[in-house]
Scaffold this motif. Structure first.
Motif, mmCIF file in Angstrom:
data_model
loop_
_atom_site.group_PDB
_atom_site.id
_atom_site.type_symbol
_atom_site.label_atom_id
_atom_site.label_comp_id
_atom_site.label_asym_id
_atom_site.label_seq_id
_atom_site.Cartn_x
_atom_site.Cartn_y
_atom_site.Cartn_z
ATOM 1 N N LYS A 1 -68.422 -14.924 -1.176
ATOM 2 C CA LYS A 1 -68.599 -13.690 -1.632
ATOM 3 C C LYS A 1 -69.487 -14.447 -2.757
ATOM 4 O O LYS A 1 -69.837 -15.335 -3.808
ATOM 5 C CB LYS A 1 -67.718 -13.700 -3.007
ATOM 6 N N ASN A 2 -70.520 -13.193 -2.985
ATOM 7 C CA ASN A 2 -71.746 -13.368 -3.591
ATOM 8 C C ASN A 2 -73.078 -14.533 -3.135
ATOM 9 O O ASN A 2 -73.358 -15.364 -3.811
ATOM 10 C CB ASN A 2 -71.259 -13.658 -5.094
ATOM 11 N N LYS A 3 -72.907 -15.038 -2.056
ATOM 12 C CA LYS A 3 -73.981 -16.868 -2.115
ATOM 13 C C LYS A 3 -75.362 -15.982 -1.394
ATOM 14 O O LYS A 3 -74.878 -15.658 -0.604
ATOM 15 C CB LYS A 3 -72.634 -17.034 -0.890
ATOM 16 N N VAL A 4 -75.861 -16.839 -1.924
ATOM 17 C CA VAL A 4 -76.770 -15.943 -0.905
ATOM 18 C C VAL A 4 -76.907 -16.356 -0.418
ATOM 19 O O VAL A 4 -78.008 -15.461 0.648
ATOM 20 C CB VAL A 4 -78.203 -16.198 -2.766
ATOM 21 N N VAL A 5 -77.025 -17.604 0.237
ATOM 22 C CA VAL A 5 -77.956 -18.496 0.956
ATOM 23 C C VAL A 5 -76.099 -18.682 1.895
ATOM 24 O O VAL A 5 -75.474 -19.543 1.656
ATOM 25 C CB VAL A 5 -78.189 -19.527 0.683
ATOM 26 N N ILE A 6 -75.561 -18.222 3.016
ATOM 27 C CA ILE A 6 -74.777 -18.293 3.706
ATOM 28 C C ILE A 6 -74.976 -19.426 4.789
ATOM 29 O O ILE A 6 -75.522 -19.122 5.971
ATOM 30 C CB ILE A 6 -73.706 -17.219 4.215
ATOM 31 N N LYS A 7 -74.015 -20.394 5.056
ATOM 32 C CA LYS A 7 -74.671 -21.797 5.784
ATOM 33 C C LYS A 7 -73.969 -21.512 7.365
ATOM 34 O O LYS A 7 -72.605 -20.531 6.582
ATOM 35 C CB LYS A 7 -74.907 -22.653 5.174
ATOM 36 N N LYS A 8 -73.904 -22.507 8.598
ATOM 37 C CA LYS A 8 -72.903 -22.419 9.526
ATOM 38 C C LYS A 8 -71.868 -23.095 9.125
ATOM 39 O O LYS A 8 -70.827 -22.709 9.272
ATOM 40 C CB LYS A 8 -74.151 -23.018 10.326
ATOM 41 N N ALA A 9 -72.194 -23.769 7.965
ATOM 42 C CA ALA A 9 -70.360 -24.560 7.635
ATOM 43 C C ALA A 9 -69.487 -23.029 6.951
ATOM 44 O O ALA A 9 -69.015 -23.322 7.392
ATOM 45 C CB ALA A 9 -70.355 -25.693 6.624
ATOM 46 N N ASP A 10 -69.945 -22.173 6.782
ATOM 47 C CA ASP A 10 -69.871 -21.010 5.874
ATOM 48 C C ASP A 10 -69.014 -20.487 6.839
ATOM 49 O O ASP A 10 -67.766 -20.106 6.525
ATOM 50 C CB ASP A 10 -70.095 -20.704 4.799
ATOM 51 N N ALA A 11 -69.410 -20.155 7.790
ATOM 52 C CA ALA A 11 -69.215 -18.943 8.717
ATOM 53 C C ALA A 11 -68.036 -19.833 9.783
ATOM 54 O O ALA A 11 -67.175 -19.609 9.681
ATOM 55 C CB ALA A 11 -70.977 -18.572 9.753
ATOM 56 N N LYS B 1 -82.585 -7.600 -4.337
ATOM 57 C CA LYS B 1 -82.798 -6.517 -5.116
ATOM 58 C C LYS B 1 -83.293 -5.204 -3.965
ATOM 59 O O LYS B 1 -82.531 -3.843 -3.932
ATOM 60 C CB LYS B 1 -83.294 -5.114 -6.373
ATOM 61 N N LEU B 2 -83.934 -5.279 -3.671
ATOM 62 C CA LEU B 2 -84.688 -4.443 -3.056
ATOM 63 C C LEU B 2 -83.786 -4.099 -1.507
ATOM 64 O O LEU B 2 -84.202 -2.946 -1.164
ATOM 65 C CB LEU B 2 -86.748 -4.939 -2.435
ATOM 66 N N LEU B 3 -83.546 -5.006 -0.649
ATOM 67 C CA LEU B 3 -83.045 -4.566 0.420
ATOM 68 C C LEU B 3 -81.055 -4.737 0.023
ATOM 69 O O LEU B 3 -80.958 -4.507 0.844
ATOM 70 C CB LEU B 3 -82.711 -6.369 0.635
ATOM 71 N N GLY B 4 -81.444 -4.388 -1.330
ATOM 72 C CA GLY B 4 -80.544 -3.663 -1.997
ATOM 73 C C GLY B 4 -78.501 -4.991 -2.293
ATOM 74 O O GLY B 4 -77.638 -3.933 -2.084
ATOM 75 N N PHE B 5 -79.376 -5.888 -2.055
ATOM 76 C CA PHE B 5 -78.297 -7.173 -2.410
ATOM 77 C C PHE B 5 -78.557 -7.543 -4.171
ATOM 78 O O PHE B 5 -78.332 -8.248 -3.861
ATOM 79 C CB PHE B 5 -78.301 -8.293 -1.445
ATOM 80 N N GLU B 6 -77.692 -6.395 -4.936
ATOM 81 C CA GLU B 6 -77.580 -6.833 -6.077
ATOM 82 C C GLU B 6 -76.658 -8.010 -6.354
ATOM 83 O O GLU B 6 -76.928 -8.395 -7.570
ATOM 84 C CB GLU B 6 -77.034 -4.899 -6.885
ATOM 85 N N ASN B 7 -75.303 -7.944 -5.521
ATOM 86 C CA ASN B 7 -74.386 -9.054 -6.388
ATOM 87 C C ASN B 7 -75.366 -10.530 -6.287
ATOM 88 O O ASN B 7 -74.862 -11.218 -7.030
ATOM 89 C CB ASN B 7 -73.268 -8.843 -5.030
ATOM 90 N N LEU B 8 -75.870 -10.090 -4.629
ATOM 91 C CA LEU B 8 -77.297 -11.721 -4.405
ATOM 92 C C LEU B 8 -78.334 -11.800 -5.270
ATOM 93 O O LEU B 8 -78.367 -13.107 -6.049
ATOM 94 C CB LEU B 8 -77.469 -11.662 -3.243
ATOM 95 N N ALA B 9 -78.563 -10.838 -6.167
ATOM 96 C CA ALA B 9 -79.647 -11.067 -6.921
ATOM 97 C C ALA B 9 -79.162 -11.286 -8.113
ATOM 98 O O ALA B 9 -79.478 -12.029 -9.123
ATOM 99 C CB ALA B 9 -80.690 -9.603 -7.435
ATOM 100 N N HIS B 10 -77.642 -10.254 -8.590
ATOM 101 C CA HIS B 10 -77.070 -11.282 -9.823
ATOM 102 C C HIS B 10 -77.035 -12.400 -10.218
ATOM 103 O O HIS B 10 -77.259 -13.833 -10.792
ATOM 104 C CB HIS B 10 -75.856 -10.514 -10.163
ATOM 105 N N SER B 11 -76.407 -12.969 -8.512
ATOM 106 C CA SER B 11 -75.922 -14.545 -8.620
ATOM 107 C C SER B 11 -77.010 -15.168 -8.163
ATOM 108 O O SER B 11 -77.179 -16.669 -9.096
ATOM 109 C CB SER B 11 -75.132 -14.589 -6.945
ATOM 110 N N LEU B 12 -78.395 -14.822 -8.473
ATOM 111 C CA LEU B 12 -79.799 -16.098 -8.123
ATOM 112 C C LEU B 12 -79.684 -16.041 -9.551
ATOM 113 O O LEU B 12 -80.342 -17.064 -9.834
ATOM 114 C CB LEU B 12 -80.233 -15.327 -7.250
#
Length: 1772
Positions: free
Chosen positions: A1172-1182, A815-826
């Protein structure tokens, strides 16, 4: 005057070509290349001997202790050499006088009035053309003879200049249809080899042909034929090479090269082509000479000219002059035709008449017709009308004198009636063409008569009519024309036959008046009626009789018919009795005739004593084994203390060298006598469910130890906690790097978790502090990246340790970093973020975009967490486990995985397994280079130790230079050539049966030009399992299927051997000690394919160019390499991968280019389904996102958005700037400095990817003094300032550094290399000694040296990973394969998150081609040579185990990669095998039972050098070498004259480099070299001619015998257009039968070649074979072991041999070879080294077969070898 085709001796044939080399220009028009520094003179020398001076330069041996002096000397040479190449004095060269091969025809001339030749503009133009010719000559003389299609892939295409193509094949004696056949063969050969090309005919070039109407007509017919009857793209829209349309075409398509002729029919045409050459090279497009091309079954070779900066600077300097010259060459007034001197006609009037005639013919034949009928009628009608009109105008004389001159002209002219007679015969000829099949036309008698002077002008005017007719007809769409038979519009040979018949034979009486046949008569009548109707104004008579006048049309002085004086010998093969031969080619032999036993060919066979491989053929002294001839200082069997000490020293060094390759300690291997048969037992044991009491107690003890260790580590961390946090806060980058190194030393997961949590908090504090400091300014997001990176690691690697408080903490940080969507997802909550509650530390970028664009290479890879008990130090990936399984199951495997991915681990696992299971089993490791051999040996010593019985050792080495412990080691590391020696040796079979595994590293060498067939032989002949490793194979499935078929063959062969072994063979098998142990293990014939395509590190590319004195370094997006056409035709290459950052860049550009893009929202990173709303995007996702974007880009083209795709690709392209070679190297040191500042070192700089010019390499020495004045004496410096070095002194301790430098103490230039190394600089190339290379490799791996310049030899598997790779020089050898091998070095796994590839002043189009091109497919090589077949026969005849030897020989013969699933190639190989056997029997190397006899041993010892090995033997047999090698009286020393003659003879036989024919165009007085090799001494030349004659006879006899195997259905079709000439509607004709010569033997000749008068007897002349042989046999003259005394190009010009080997022997200067002999220093050095090795090899082989150690020839070779090696050492 034209004659029917007849085959003459080679010299006569070549002197009769039609080319006129600037006959109107004087010698003083020419100029020359001259060095300002040395004032070289360029004069026309009277004799060859006067071409060069005899100046000798004394090369200094001693290296100055003063590095300054060495650098200054190098700089001076550099400057002198640059002057030599660049400073051309255009006033002092003389052009060689060329004999005019064609005289001006007074009775037919085309006059083209040019502008005032004396005007100032024209004089300037002529002066400039002199400069242009020299510029082009200087460029072409340096052309490299290379394989043109060696890296041909996908969208690569080239341009063929159409007029150059025409010039390659036009010849007065070549019949019209045969001309088209030859051109189609040439083009079809390119197409069959996978080449893609377009053909361009420039409009302005047409007028160059008006003087030659026959060739003009051919040109027009060729253009239309290629357009209408083939799929080739033909461009005729460009006026000339300087037109704007052509410039646009080049820019858009950027061809790989352009094939151009360097000569023409006239000086004007030659200059026009010179402008094309200069222009192409100036546009960074390489040029290939049309002349001198050769081809075999798989490759095409030609002279390739690399575009370099001086070509561009020449064009820039003289662009206006070039345009002016081009304009003057093509801007002529309308030409006038002069017939018989006094009859004149404007070409426009012919054009007008043709146009009217076509309109009239369309009315006569509204339904259309065949092009042959139409052109014939138009030519006859228009020709007669114009001719009659011209005569009418000329016959209006004034007064008595006028009447007298009219009578004289009439005696010279043909009358209209006589002209009509000729036209009737032309109509009759076309009637024959329409009806008579090619098989019958081939039998037409061969006439020697030719036209009279009265006839020729009329024929030429008709050819002009045909030209204009074709131009107008083929563009018309309103009339139905059949253009299929454009290649067969006329047949002059048939016309001459008919003329002779009606002129001489028809008048003899009724018995000679033959009937045409009703059908032909009607067709002829139809044609002549059309001619009459078209020329209704004139009365030319009826169709019959055909001759109405008695005018003589043919010259009668010559013999009328060709007489074949030579008798063709009996057709048939010498019978052979051999089971092996019957097994392989029995199906072919049964269809071929066999000679009777009393035939002269059999009774004259040489009866030699049987050759005994184990003993001298003429003495009883035992022969050494071939591998024993390689030097060996000592091995494990050595008994002397001195040799033992040498071994210990060597082993100590190898352990040390290996320690720089491996971090892990050496593993002691214990021989386990009773190994479990199930190799996977370790894995299964780990999976066992029920535990014993002992196992439970052991586990409990381990748990206690683990807890204790964890407690210790926790305390250690507590002690360092505060320091670590402080370091991170002070300097985040350094602090995190230290932390990660620290983490690697810990084993406890819980401790690591607490460290990561601490690091996360510290990184967040750093980010907060940075945000406060920056306020509203832009922020450095790399600090936020470290926060997010820690979150990724915690969530992925420590998920099982994360508890609720930890998760809450991570949510808070997000949330501090501004990633509210990831915070909610986690946290599992739902809700929308609001701007009011936005954190002041928030990142102004979406979470997905931030991860892709800024975290980029930090994204986590998919890795397994479950350990494998077979691997100690890391957790293997799935594909690596599959490899281990293959080894455990004794299976073979093909492994294709990127560089540095860990594929070689399986190799060492395999070695360990064999070491454990026996003391006798052998693993062979095959590496392509000596450098890689040394590396593998070092790794083996580092990894394994084992106690072995005395005399045995763990590791042995075998290369061409040295060997040790070949037969008594368990791991043999070797190169392919040396393993082949062992595999094909009759005496090494016992050893080969001990081999349990063979490992082939860099197996893609199967596709290389040199030595590829040896890799193939090894893969085929080994019976054990293998591992084949490579990073660059584009068709691994095909390779695996082929290898599986080979294994199936061995499965059948081994079953057969075991079922049918004789008692002696069973005894032999029992003698092989290890045999039983090999059999104990489970046999498997399976070949697995293991593919892994993902690089651990992404590669990012940069284009660097010099701008002023600074550098522009631009990121190169991989998609910028693509074009719309490439995507449309081939798709986006599978290995063109994008980094996550590059994927975002592509998306942003797509949105920018197409603002209404329908899928823009869907593919927005924040909305993409995998992000979308994924906290850890991996190399395979990219990677999924990247693939989706690529698919969408391709879809845009389908949707019709080509323009938008084009705009997108242009937007991504960087803007590079061109710079001069001089500037480029001048600022090179600054460029290295720039990389140092950017933290991109260590780096490898690849320069000239095949051969590194040492003067370029030495320019790296400037780096050692880049910040000090050259006048400072470097040796006096006791310490090196830190600003003057790239070396990392912390990387290596003083003791280790001293130990490494100790190896250089006796090496040439060792001190200089050490001084450079102290500055962190090194160089690496194959011509360095092994010790010098090893020093560079070790220091680079240890991190001490940061800058290394290298050649492509470093790319082949050498373990020297780096942060960056720089391509610093372009060359023809920098291709897709080499690029991938070299760039693969960048990005060190475990050290670098990303690899960097820099292109330093490489042309942008070349960069694009390298990036988008796939690696070429492995298609195999032509696998057989005559020497190899002799070696196989020797193996089969002399081996102890005959069944095994025969199986090996058959495996080589039957299972080549080239013929896999290609029946045609399999048949060709069988035919070649049959020829080779016949040759060997006739030459006395085999008897009729295929046992080796005579000099078979000497020939096989020199198998590298076929056919020179056979020629050398012929010299020995005749006693010529003994006659030459006479020592000085009363001594064993030979005079310098004898030595020079011996070098001359060897240089004519071995290491032959042919220069382009144009290199002799200008006579130049060279500094030291003679350059052009003298001919062989007369007696040697006679012997060689005798050898060639015998070989030609054998080959011709073979072709005659095998002719019946040809596919005649294909032989009657043109190869490219498939136009069929079998003619189904032929009903015979009495006249046709009369004109045929049934005694003419043409059984082995292509029916198309027969039209030019070629017969079977002509096959005995090598210059005609390729043009005459039946194509479907698949055999050409390259399969014939001829050694040409002289080679000629297509235009009949001699291609001289480069005298580099003899020149060097005389002057000993490498520099002279670069300035005089047109070689770069690298090429010259390697060629000389090979020549020196050859002298030794010949001497050694002779000594093996001669029982007199004082034989003069032996002593001469020994003396020569020592002298040559001594000279070579002086320059290294």
């Amino acid at each position: 005057m034209p004659e029917s085709r007849s085959v003459m001796a080679s010299a006569e044939y070549h002197s009769k070509k039609v080319f006129n080399e600037d006959t109107n220009e004087s010698n003083d028009d020419m100029d020359s290349v001259c060095s300002d520094s040395e004032k070289m003179g360029f004069i026309a020398a009277k004799e060859d001997e006067d071409r060069g001076s005899t100046i000798d330069i004394d090369e200094e041996d001693k290296i100055s202790d003063k590095v300054e002096a060495a650098v200054l000397r190098m700089l001076k040479k550099e400057v002198d050499r640059e002057k030599e190449v660049n400073n051309i004095d255009y006033s002092r060269i003389e052009e060689e006088k060329q004999e005019a091969s064609q005289t001006e025809d007074e009775d037919f001339r085309v006059v083209q009035h040019e502008h005032d030749s004396q005007s100032l503009g024209m004089r300037k133009c002529r002066e400039f053309l002199k400069k242009l010719r020299i510029h082009v000559w200087a460029s072409l003389s340096k052309a490299q003879y290379v394989s043109l299609l060696k890296d041909f892939v996908e969208s690569e295409f080239f341009v063929i200049d159409g007029d150059s193509l025409l010039l390659m094949f036009i010849d007065k004696k070549t019949q019209y249809l045969n001309f088209f056949y030859q051109i189609e063969c040439f083009l079809h050969d390119f197409a069959e080899k996978g080449a893609k090309y377009v053909i361009t005919f420039f409009k302005d070039a047409e007028q160059m042909f008006f003087q030659y109407p026959h060739f003009l007509f051919l040109r027009t017919a060729l253009i239309e034929h290629l357009r209408h009857n083939t799929s080739i793209t033909v461009h005729t829209e460009f006026s000339n090479c300087l037109s704007s349309k052509w410039e646009i075409f080049l820019k858009q398509s950027y061809p790989y090269f352009i094939i151009v002729s360097d000569t023409g029919l006239s000086s004007r045409q030659r200059d026009f082509l010179s402008i094309l050459i200069a222009h192409s090279l100036s546009k960074k497009i390489n040029v290939v000479l049309a002349s001198g091309q050769e081809y075999d079954l798989l490759r095409v070779y030609g002279y390739h000219v690399q575009s370099v900066y001086k070509h561009r600077s020449f064009f820039q300097m003289y662009e206006q002059d070039l345009r002016c010259a081009c304009e003057n060459l093509v801007s002529y007034k309308e030409p006038l035709i002069h017939l018989y001197e006094d009859l004149k006609l404007n070409l426009k009037s012919i054009q007008k008449e043709v146009c009217q005639a076509i309109r009239l013919l369309k009315q006569l034949w509204p339904e259309g017709s065949d092009i042959r009928r139409v052109v014939c009628v138009l030519a006859c009608a228009v020709g007669l009308k114009i001719y009659s009109s011209m005569l009418g105008n000329a016959n209006t004389p004034m007064g008595a004198n006028g009447m007298q001159s009219a009578r004289q002209r009439r005696s010279k002219h043909l009358s209209p009636e006589e002209a009509a007679d000729l036209c009737r015969m032309q109509c009759l000829t076309v009637t024959f063409l329409l009806h008579m099949p090619l098989s019958q036309r081939a039998q037409i008698r061969d006439m020697k008569s030719c036209w009279t002077k009265q006839v020729l002008p009329l024929l030429k005017m008709q050819q002009l009519c045909m030209h204009f007719a074709l131009v107008q007809l083929c563009d018309a769409n309103d009339w139905k024309l059949d253009l299929t038979y454009l290649p067969d519009l006329n047949d002059e040979s048939l016309l001459i036959n008919l003329a002779h018949y009606y002129e001489v034979e028809y008048t003899k009486g009724l018995e000679f008046q033959k009937d045409l046949g009703k059908e032909m008569e009607n067709d002829y009548q139809f044609l002549w009626d059309a001619v009459k109707k078209m020329a209704v104004k004139y009365s030319f008579g009826d169709a019959f009789p055909i001759r109405k006048t008695s005018q003589v049309f043919l010259e009668q002085e010559q013999t009328l018919f060709r007489v074949c004086e030579e008798e063709i010998p009996n057709i048939g093969l010498i019978p052979v009795k051999s089971d092996l031969v019957q097994d392989y080619v029995g199906d072919v032999l049964k269809d071929l005739p066999v000679l009777k036993s009393n035939d002269p060919a059999i009774t004259s066979l040489i009866k030699y004593k049987e050759f005994d491989e184990r003993r001298h053929w003429h003495s009883d002294r035992p022969l050494t084994e071939e591998y024993e001839r390689v030097p060996c200082n000592a091995d494990a069997k050595s008994k002397s203390p001195k040799e033992r000490r040498e071994i210990q020293k060597l082993q100590t060094f190898r352990h040390f060298y290996g320690s720089t390759l491996e971090d892990s300690p050496s593993k002691h291997i214990v021989y386990q006598e009773h190994v479990s048969e199930n190799a996977n037992s370790a894995v299964k044991k780990a999976q066992k469910k029920h535990k014993s009491k002992v196992e439970i107690i052991t586990e409990e003890n381990n748990r206690r130890l683990k807890a204790k260790e964890e407690d210790k580590e926790q305390k250690q961390w507590q002690a360092l906690y505060m320091t670590t946090v402080k370091e991170i806060k002070e300097n985040q980058t350094d602090g995190i790097n230290k932390l990660e190194k620290f983490l690697k030393t810990f084993k406890s997961k819980s401790v690591k978790f607490s460290i990561e949590m601490t690091a996360l908090s510290a990184c967040l504090q750093v980010w907060k502090k940075h945000c406060k400091e920056q306020g509203n300014k832009s922020k450095d997001l790399s600090k936020a990246v470290q926060v997010m990176r820690r979150i990724h690691i915690l969530l992925e690697k420590y998920q099982d340790l994360l508890e609720e408080p930890h998760l809450q903490k991570l949510t808070k940080y997000l949330k501090l970093l501004g990633f509210e969507n990831l915070a909610h997802s986690l946290s599992g909550q739902t809700g929308e973020s609001s701007d009011q509650n936005k954190s002041k530390y928030a990142i102004e970028v979406g979470s997905a975009r931030f991860q892709l664009q800024y975290m980029d290479y930090y994204l986590l890879r998919e890795e397994r967490n479950d350990p494998d008990p077979r691997v100690q130090h890391f957790i293997p990936d799935t594909w690596q486990r599959e490899l281990l399984d293959a080894v455990d199951n004794n299976e073979s495997a093909v492994i294709v995985a990127p560089t540095s991915s860990g594929k070689t681990y399986a190799s060492y696992y395999c070695m360990e397994k064999v070491l454990k299971t026996s003391n006798e089993g052998v693993v062979v490791y095959v590496a392509p280079t000596k450098a890689l051999v040394n590396q593998v040996v070092g790794t083996v010593y580092s990894r394994f130790t084992k106690k072995l019985p005395d005399g045995l050792t763990v590791c042995g080495v075998f290369t061409r230079d040295y060997r040790h412990d070949v037969m008594n080691s368990q791991i043999l590391v070797t190169v392919p050539q040396c393993l082949e020696i062992l595999m094909l040796s009759p005496r090494c079979q016992k050893w080969t049966q001990r081999i349990q595994y063979v490992i082939f590293d860099e197996v893609h060498c199967l596709g290389s030009e040199i030595g590829a067939e040896i890799w193939e032989h090894l893969l085929i002949t080994i019976r054990c399992p293998f591992l084949a490793l490579s990073a660059t194979v584009s068709n691994p499935e095909h390779l695996t299927e082929w290898l599986q078929s080979v294994k199936r063959y061995w499965q059948r062969a081994e079953n057969k051997i075991e079922g049918s072994s004789t008692n002696s063979e069973k005894n032999f098998t029992r003698q092989c000690k290890v045999k039983s142990k090999v059999q104990e293990q489970k046999k498997s014939y399976r070949v697995r394919l293991v593919l892994y395509e993902e690089r651990y590190n992404d590669l990012e590319k940069y284009v660097c160019s010099l701008k002023g004195s600074d550098f522009t370094i631009e990121h190169f997006h991989p998609c910028a390499a693509l074009t719309v056409n490439h995507i449309e035709n081939y798709g986006i290459p599978s290995d063109l991968s994008l980094s996550p950052r590059e994927s975002i860049q592509l998306y942003d550009t797509m949105v920018k280019v197409w603002q209404d893009w329908p899928r823009a929202q869907e593919l927005d990173p924040e909305e993409f389904v995998s992000f979308k709303n994924k906290v850890v995007i991996k190399k395979a996702d990219a990677r999924k996102y990247e693939q989706e974007l690529k698919k969408e880009l391709s879809k845009w083209i389908v949707l019709g958005q080509r323009q938008k795709v084009n705009e997108l690709l242009e937007h991504l392209k960087p803007k590079s700037v061109d710079c001069s070679e001089q500037q480029k190297w001048k600022h090179f040191a600054n460029f290295v400095d720039k990389l140092h500042e950017m933290d991109k070192l260590p780096a490898i700089f690849f320069m000239d990817t095949k051969k590194l010019s040492p003067h370029k390499m030495k320019s790296m020495e400037l780096l050692s003094t880049k910040k000090t004045n050259l006048e400072i004496r470097l040796k006096t410096l006791t310490t090196i300032p830190s600003v003057c070095t790239y070396a990392d002194h912390k990387a290596v301790d003083e003791d280790t550094l001293r130990k490494i430098f100790h190896r250089l103490r006796f090496e040439r230039r060792g001190y200089l290399q050490q001084m450079m190394a102290l500055r962190g600089i090194g160089y690496h190339h194959a011509s360095m000694s092994a010790k010098q290379r090893q020093v560079v490799e070790m220091l680079f791996r240890l991190g001490y040296v940061k800058v290394v310049t290298a050649t492509s030899s470093l790319a082949l598997g050498i373990n020297m990973p780096c942060k960056s790779v720089v391509f610093a020089e372009d060359s023809v050898f920098l291709d897709a394969l080499n690029y991938r091998q070299m760039s693969g070095r960048a990005g060190r796994r475990g050290q670098d998150m990303i690899g960097n590839v820099f292109f330093y002043d490489i042309p942008l189009p070349k960069v694009e081609r390298l990036i988008k091109s796939n690696v070429p497919q492995l298609k195999g090589q032509f696998p057989l040579t005559i020497s190899l077949i002799l070696r196989l026969m020797l193996l089969a005849a002399k081996a102890d185990d005959k069944a095994d030897a025969t199986a090996k020989a058959l495996s080589v013969l039957k299972h080549s990669l080239m013929s896999f699933r290609k029946e045609r190639y399999a048949e060709i190989l069988k035919i070649y095998f049959v020829f080779s056997l016949q040759f060997l029997i006739k030459e006395g190397y085999l008897d009729q039972e295929c046992n080796p006899i005579g000099f078979a041993g000497l020939v096989t010892h020199l198998y590298y050098h076929e056919p020179s090995n056979f020629v050398l033997v012929s010299f020995l047999v005749k006693g010529l070498l003994h006659k030459l090698c006479q020592p000085i009286k009363d001594s064993t020393v030979f005079s310098e004259d004898v030595m020079e003659k011996l070098v001359l003879i060897l240089a004519n036989l071995f290491g032959r480099m042919y220069l382009p024919a144009c290199s002799t165009k200008y006579k130049r007085q060279f500094c030291q070299s003679k350059v052009f090799l003298e001919d062989l001494p007369e007696d040697f030349a006679d012997a060689l001619n005798e050898y060639n004659t015998k070989v030609q006879e054998n080959f011709a006899h073979f072709l005659l015998t095998t002719a019946k195997l040809a596919d005649m259905e294909q032989e009657y079709k043109l190869p490219l257009s498939k136009t069929d000439f079998t003619s189904q509607n032929w009903h015979g004709s009495e006249l046709a039968s009369y004109l045929m010569d049934n005694t003419k033997s043409i059984s082995a000749i292509s029916p198309f070649a027969c039209l030019s008068g070629v017969v079977d007897n002509d096959l005995f002349h090598e210059n005609i074979i390729n043009k005459a042989v039946l194509r479907s046999l698949g055999v050409n003259v390259t399969n014939c072991p001829l050694l040409y005394l002289n080679k000629y190009d297509n235009q009949g010009r001699r291609r001289p041999l480069n005298a580099y080997a003899l020149d060097f022997y005389k002057h000993g200067s490498l520099t002279a070879l670069t300035t005089d002999n047109w070689l770069n220093e690298g090429d010259a050095y390697y060629a000389l080294k090979d020549f020196s090795l050859l002298i030794k090899s010949v001497g050694t082989s002779l000594s093996e077969l001669c029982d007199d150690p004082n034989d003069n020839v032996l002593l001469a070779f020994k003396q020569l070898g020592e002298k040559y090696e001594e000279k070579l050492k002086r320059i290294t």
